[in-house]
Structure formats: C-alpha cells, structure tokens
Design an enzyme around this catalytic site. Structure first.
Site, mmCIF file in Angstrom:
data_model
loop_
_atom_site.group_PDB
_atom_site.id
_atom_site.type_symbol
_atom_site.label_atom_id
_atom_site.label_comp_id
_atom_site.label_asym_id
_atom_site.label_seq_id
_atom_site.Cartn_x
_atom_site.Cartn_y
_atom_site.Cartn_z
ATOM 1 N N LYS A 115 4.474 25.341 67.952
ATOM 2 C CA LYS A 115 4.030 26.739 68.060
ATOM 3 C C LYS A 115 5.172 27.708 67.831
ATOM 4 C CE LYS A 115 -0.369 26.537 70.330
ATOM 5 N NZ LYS A 115 -1.231 26.975 71.420
ATOM 6 N N LYS A 197 -3.653 17.564 62.832
ATOM 7 C CA LYS A 197 -4.840 17.609 63.692
ATOM 8 C C LYS A 197 -5.758 18.784 63.315
ATOM 9 C CE LYS A 197 -3.797 20.477 67.685
ATOM 10 N NZ LYS A 197 -3.740 20.723 69.087
ATOM 11 N N LYS A 200 -8.270 24.684 66.176
ATOM 12 C CA LYS A 200 -9.152 25.858 66.127
ATOM 13 C C LYS A 200 -8.455 27.091 65.567
ATOM 14 C CE LYS A 200 -9.612 25.908 71.136
ATOM 15 N NZ LYS A 200 -8.305 25.807 71.785
HETATM 16 P P1 TYM Z 1 -6.971 23.049 73.661
HETATM 17 O O1 TYM Z 1 -7.725 24.272 74.028
HETATM 18 O O2 TYM Z 1 -6.054 23.117 72.494
HETATM 19 O O3 TYM Z 1 -7.974 21.854 73.395
HETATM 20 C C1 TYM Z 1 -8.976 21.514 74.328
HETATM 21 C C2 TYM Z 1 -9.181 20.016 74.350
HETATM 22 O O4 TYM Z 1 -9.541 19.548 73.042
HETATM 23 C C3 TYM Z 1 -8.651 18.502 72.654
HETATM 24 N N1 TYM Z 1 -8.445 18.593 71.201
HETATM 25 C C4 TYM Z 1 -8.631 17.581 70.347
HETATM 26 N N2 TYM Z 1 -9.035 16.321 70.538
HETATM 27 C C5 TYM Z 1 -9.142 15.535 69.441
HETATM 28 N N3 TYM Z 1 -8.870 15.944 68.187
HETATM 29 C C6 TYM Z 1 -8.463 17.218 67.950
HETATM 30 N N4 TYM Z 1 -8.220 17.630 66.713
HETATM 31 C C7 TYM Z 1 -8.328 18.091 69.067
HETATM 32 N N5 TYM Z 1 -7.965 19.406 69.187
HETATM 33 C C8 TYM Z 1 -8.030 19.675 70.513
HETATM 34 C C9 TYM Z 1 -7.365 18.772 73.424
HETATM 35 O O5 TYM Z 1 -6.583 17.618 73.541
HETATM 36 C C10 TYM Z 1 -7.910 19.251 74.749
HETATM 37 O O6 TYM Z 1 -8.261 18.156 75.577
HETATM 38 N N6 TYM Z 1 -3.279 22.929 77.011
HETATM 39 C C11 TYM Z 1 -4.665 22.598 76.779
HETATM 40 C C12 TYM Z 1 -5.625 23.267 77.732
HETATM 41 C C13 TYM Z 1 -5.308 23.086 79.185
HETATM 42 C C14 TYM Z 1 -5.585 21.915 79.937
HETATM 43 C C15 TYM Z 1 -5.159 22.238 81.275
HETATM 44 C C16 TYM Z 1 -6.145 20.678 79.632
HETATM 45 C C17 TYM Z 1 -4.742 24.005 80.011
HETATM 46 N N7 TYM Z 1 -4.665 23.493 81.275
HETATM 47 C C18 TYM Z 1 -5.272 21.304 82.287
HETATM 48 C C19 TYM Z 1 -6.252 19.751 80.663
HETATM 49 C C20 TYM Z 1 -5.822 20.058 81.976
HETATM 50 C C21 TYM Z 1 -5.044 23.026 75.379
HETATM 51 O O7 TYM Z 1 -4.424 23.876 74.806
HETATM 52 O O8 TYM Z 1 -6.198 22.479 74.924
#
Ligand code: TYM
Length: 332
Positions: A115, A197, A200
């Site tokens: 990032k 990956k 979004k």
């Molecule tokens: P975020 O918002 O980027 O993504 C949410 C969840 O989706 C999964 N994910 C994917 N899995 C498979 N293939 C992909 N291309 C893909 N893109 C996203 C992510 O692994 C995630 O599980 N930091 C985290 C959010 C967060 C969080 C937490 C998660 C904040 N606090 C506490 C668990 C526990 C994040 O940015 O996810």
C-alpha cells in the site's frame, strides 16, 4: 467469566464494492460458524481511513457491506454484526497495543509495503499501524478463530505475537486467536493479471467481479479474462489464468478439478469461460435480490447497526477494563 462458546471474529473494509474474492475467501464461510461459535462480524470503517475516501462513498459502502453480510447468509439474530467506529473500545485498545508492537514487526508487513508503494503520496501513520487496530478488533472479543483470506494471515499472526507478548507480561489477558484460511477460495486472483490478487480497489474494473455486477457484466468479464494460449481446460503449474477460473468454478459448483477437466474435455476455453460466467451470475442473483431488498430499508439496517454496536460494546468493554486494570490505568 468463562465463555459459553468459542468466539469467531472477522472484518471487511467498506473501502469499495465487495468482490467474489471477499466472498470466496471470507464471507461465504462466516455463516458456517453461527451454530458452534459466538460470532462477531464487523464493518471495519476506521481501517478504510488509511487511504483517502470520499465521505459519501464510505457511508454508502458501510451500509452496503452490512447489507451484504446479511444477504450472504449471516442471520443478525445469530451473529453480532456491527460497525467498528460505533464501538470506541477498538481505537482505545489499538493505542495500547501500539505500545506493545515493534516498529520492525510493522515494517515487515507485506500489505504495508504494497500500500505504501501504491499510495506513495500518503504513507500515513495509520497505514503503518493498521495491524494493531486489527489486533484490537480481534483481541477485544477474546477471539478463538479468525476466518480470513490468505492475504490477511500475516496480520493475524502479528496479532498472535502481540497477544502472546502482552500475556507474558500480564498473564491471562487475551485468548490467542487462530487464523482459519479456507482450502479453496483463499487466493482468488485478478482476471486481468492472474498472478495478483483480486482486489476491490483495483483501478481496472474488468479485473474484478463485484458481488453486485449484473449478469451481462459478469459473463462479459469472464469472457475477457486473461488466459494462456493453450485450449485444454486443465489445472497445471504456470497456467495462472485458467487455474484461477477453475478455482472460482470449483468454489461455486463444489466440483473438484478432475471433474471439471472431465466435463470440459475437448471443449475450448470459450465454452468454459461462458460456463464460469453463467454459474457465478446464477449464484449471485439471489444474494443481489436480497441485497436490494435490504438496502431499500435503511431503518432496518440502522436498527441492526445499533443493536450490533450495543452487543459488541458490552463484550469489548469487559476486555478493555481488564487490560486497563492490568496496565495500572486508574479505573473510576
Ligand atoms: P479486506 O476488506 O481487504 O478483505 C475482507 C476479507 O476478504 C478476503 N479477501 C480475499 N480472499 C480471497 N481472495 C481474494 N482475492 C481476497 N481479497 C480479499 C480477505 O482476506 C479478508 O478476509 N484487514 C482486513 C479487515 C480486518 C479484519 C479485522 C479481518 C480488519 N480487522 C479483524 C479479520 C479480523 C482487510 O482489509 O480485509
């Protein structure tokens, strides 16, 4: 107080429209924990502030993410669904954990490196300490399991390290959480660059299938997905594009790779891409209908947010008070 059930916690950032990566790596599995775990699923809006947001968009995405949690099968009666900024204990504990997290540990985080390369003009302190806020999210609820996609594993491991360190100084404070990474959908790749990956916030919308894309868009994006010059539908090393499409198809149909290869023997990539597009569109159609119904009822969603915030705040307050007491902060 002993727990009635083990705890599951996960979160999603409302930083754009959710993708099938978010679905197959995370949300799809959340409802499977409802029976045997006490479940908390959070819309982590404060994490989204680490990159610049348009206020109206962030607000919209927050409602939409909550609605998608429910539309993807999370029953608000069986799960605590809430928005991070509604429970102030998250930022309070994050500060405390910042004092137990090392500069070197945060510097090693892959997501921080990626990032900061992408937002070179805004490498703010929040981007750097993002994992301590995430650790606070998890540790506040005495979480046992954290279902996430592969890309979040490193953050959950850092959370474990911080919790172990804290417990070493102040015994029995936090439950040590385990990341749960699904075998199949944990690494969904971009349709345009299948070594990266699916994200979004990808600037190329054709690289991503959004959960809210309409049928024609989904079918068109899969038709245009980057694949190699071979024609045989076969999972093999180096065939990143077709491997990704086979993974997506397998996740949505439950078929293993051998069955997919048999079904598409002698048929080209064109046929397969069409089948993937139609299958994904069919699977998302009921989610989208339920999503539209929920979004038309803002009062219901706001009521859910309030109820979720109340339940989450009560649990979080217990852990925060315990932490403050152990640290020697005066409680009044
Ligand atoms: P975020 O918002 O980027 O993504 C949410 C969840 O989706 C999964 N994910 C994917 N899995 C498979 N293939 C992909 N291309 C893909 N893109 C996203 C992510 O692994 C995630 O599980 N930091 C985290 C959010 C967060 C969080 C937490 C998660 C904040 N606090 C506490 C668990 C526990 C994040 O940015 O996810």
């Amino acid at each position: 107080m002993p727990k009635e059930k083990p705890v599951s916690f996960s979160g999603i950032q409302p930083s754009g429209n959710l993708t099938i990566g978010n679905y197959l790596g995370a949300i799809k599995y959340f409802p499977t924990y409802s029976e045997n775990y006490k479940c908390f699923y959070c819309v982590v809006d404060q994490h989204a502030l680490t990159v610049r947001q348009v206020s109206a968009e962030l607000r919209r995405c927050t409602y939409e993410t909550l609605a998608l949690y429910i539309a993807c099968g999370l029953d608000p009666e069986k799960n605590t669904l809430f928005v991070q900024s509604h429970v102030s204990a998250h930022s309070e504990l994050a500060w405390i954990l910042n004092c137990f997290t090392m500069f070197g540990e945060l510097s090693r985080m892959t997501q921080f490196k990626e990032k900061s390369a992408k937002h070179a003009d805004n490498i703010n302190a929040g981007l750097f300490t993002y994992p301590t806020l995430m650790a606070a999210d998890i540790l506040l609820y005495q979480t046992d399991v954290v279902p996430v996609g592969e890309d979040q594993k490193q953050h959950v491991e850092l959370c474990r390290d911080v919790a172990v360190r804290f417990n070493h100084i102040y015994p029995d404070t936090f439950t040590i959480p385990e990341p749960i990474i699904s075998q199949s959908g944990a690494r969904i790749k971009s349709l345009a660059e299948p070594t990266r990956k699916m994200d979004k916030s990808d600037p190329n919308p054709n690289a991503v299938i959004y959960l809210l894309d309409d049928r024609d868009t989904i079918v068109r994006k899969f038709k245009r997905a980057v694949t190699d010059s071979d024609t045989c539908v076969k999972f093999a090393p180096g065939k990143d594009g077709i491997n990704n499409l086979m993974t997506i198809y397998s996740c949505f149909t439950g078929l293993d790779f051998a069955a997919i290869e048999r079904d598409f023997a002698g048929r080209g990539y064109g046929d397969f891409k069409l089948a993937v597009g139609e299958t994904v569109a069919d699977a998302l159609s009921p989610v989208q209908a339920e999503f539209r119904r929920l979004m038309a009822d803002k009062a219901y969603l706001e009521n859910m947010m309030k109820k979720g915030a109340g339940a989450a705040a009560a649990c979080a307050a217990r852990t925060l008070a315990k932490v403050k007491k152990k640290l020697g902060l005066v409680l009044i």
